[in-house]
Enzyme design. Structure first.
Site, mmCIF file in Angstrom:
data_model
loop_
_atom_site.group_PDB
_atom_site.id
_atom_site.type_symbol
_atom_site.label_atom_id
_atom_site.label_comp_id
_atom_site.label_asym_id
_atom_site.label_seq_id
_atom_site.Cartn_x
_atom_site.Cartn_y
_atom_site.Cartn_z
ATOM 1 C CE LYS A 54 25.685 -25.492 19.416
ATOM 2 N NZ LYS A 54 26.732 -26.095 20.224
ATOM 3 C CB SER A 303 26.168 -24.428 12.040
ATOM 4 O OG SER A 303 26.772 -23.153 12.089
#
Length: 406
Positions: A54, A303
């Protein structure tokens, strides 16, 4: 503000994010390759400084803002990983950051976000409620809102992952990408198709938080009535509307994964790769077994890896139970000396390992007839578990499976 996703912007973002990212080179997985008949690689974004990908989108977005927009203070809503990305990027730019997080956010994500100097506000049960509140605060205080996924600049930053994958493995056939709101999937699929239209990009969602799959089926952005998944980072009810057209155009398919499959994937990663990935990051790992192809080069994007120890412990315990590595049975014994020894010998001869014994003399009024013995055992797997149960039956006991509690 980016009005459309372009190769030029992706190239700019790929260079810029190098300022805040660690190099996450692909990891070849012998275990998953042999399991699936494909050549499987992981893109380990769980190894980033903030524990997730992110930071790429957050940093690129903040870099495109004017000095004035940054000086107003930045605000976002996030279940944790985007929060850390924004907090870290804001710290680098010397900007104030306010992060609204759902009350269910793991403590590790809250503490890490605070450690980058951000102000954390806990609000709502799920991301969508936190986001509503963050938008309200942005209006009240004049903060600049950084959307975690429904923003083309953020999606451009996330797309830098695809640039790195294709540079390192130009012949990649499939990229598996987790989907929450869709920012990562938008960036990765759009850039991958620009660089090589033959690459298949498959989105992966939790079965009980499949907002993107439902939206694509309905042909419009659709809000789920509720979401329920251990993959907290992808527990999103409404996907992004700005990015939705890109998803429709560039995502080839969506696979959904059950929570139980994430638990198995966690154990597989720990045992075979000594790697910790959070439940949302494991979506693309669990989906490998559902990909109906063979002989292909497949990259799973892991992720994130921000999982607190209590959640980790719970996932490990459930995983061991699911695989038959740990189980509990209850047997009734006469209340006589030596009966415990007999049961122990049957288990030992079957190569079972006793973890815990609970002896309840009060299960029956007639103590000569029955004492309950609850045994928690360790086995090599489902087959071995069945062998131990069969051995107990053969010895004249009537083992009943009971819930395992550690």
């Amino acid at each position: 503000m980016t009005s459309e996703l372009t190769l030029e912007k992706f190239e700019e973002a790929a260079e810029r994010v190098k300022e805040v990212t660690l190099e996450t080179r692909l990891v070849y997985s012998e275990y998953f390759s042999s399991q699936t008949g494909n050549k499987v690689y992981f893109k380990p974004e769980n190894l980033q400084y903030t524990g997730a990908y992110k930071v790429r989108g957050a940093y690129y977005k903040i870099s495109t803002l004017s000095e004035e927009e940054r000086n107003k203070g930045l605000i976002t809503a996030s279940a944790g990983n985007h929060a850390q990305g924004v907090a870290y990027a804001a710290k680098i730019y010397g900007a104030k950051a306010v992060i609204v997080m759902p009350t269910s956010t793991p403590i590790i994500k809250i503490n890490r976000t605070k450690s980058y100097g951000a102000e954390v506000v806990l609000y709502g049960d799920v991301y969508d409620e936190a986001c509503e509140y963050a938008l309200k605060l942005a209006k009240e205080h004049g903060y600049t809102f950084i959307h975690p996924f429904d923003d083309l600049d953020v999606a451009t930053g996330q797309g830098s992952i695809a640039m790195e994958i294709i540079k390192e493995l130009p012949t990649v056939d499939y990229i598996l990408v987790p989907i929450g709101g869709g920012g990562l999937a938008t960036g990765v699929s759009t850039l991958a198709k620009m660089l090589n239209p033959n690459i298949k990009v498959i989105g992966v969602e939790p079965a009980n938080a499949n907002c993107m799959q439902v939206s694509i089926k309905n042909g419009k952005v659709t809000t789920l009535p509720s979401v329920s998944t251990i993959a907290d980072g992808t527990a999103v009810k409404t996907p992004g509307s700005k990015i939705f057209p890109y998803i429709v155009k560039n995502i080839d398919d969506i696979i959904t994964v059950e929570d139980d499959e994430l638990i198995v994937a966690f154990l597989d990663m720990v045992e075979n790769h000594k790697m910790i990935a959070e439940n949302s990051g494991l979506l693309s790992v669990a989906a490998l077994k559902k990909l109906n192809v063979s002989g292909k080069k497949v990259v799973s994007i892991i992720s994130g890896g921000n999982m607190d120890v209590i959640t980790m412990s719970s996932v490990v315990q459930h995983g061991l139970i699911q695989r038959g590595r740990v189980f509990s049975v209850s047997v009734l014994l006469p209340d006589k000396p030596g009966e415990l020894l007999k049961v122990a010998k049957v288990i030992a001869d079957a190569k079972g390992n006793v973890i815990k014994l609970e002896h309840n003399q009060f299960v029956s009024i007639n103590r000569n007839a029955a004492v309950e013995l609850k045994i928690t055992l360790e086995a090599f797997g489902i087959d071995h578990k069945n062998e131990i149960i069969a051995a107990l039956k053969k010895a004249g006991y009537d083992p009943k499976s009971v819930q395992t509690s550690f």
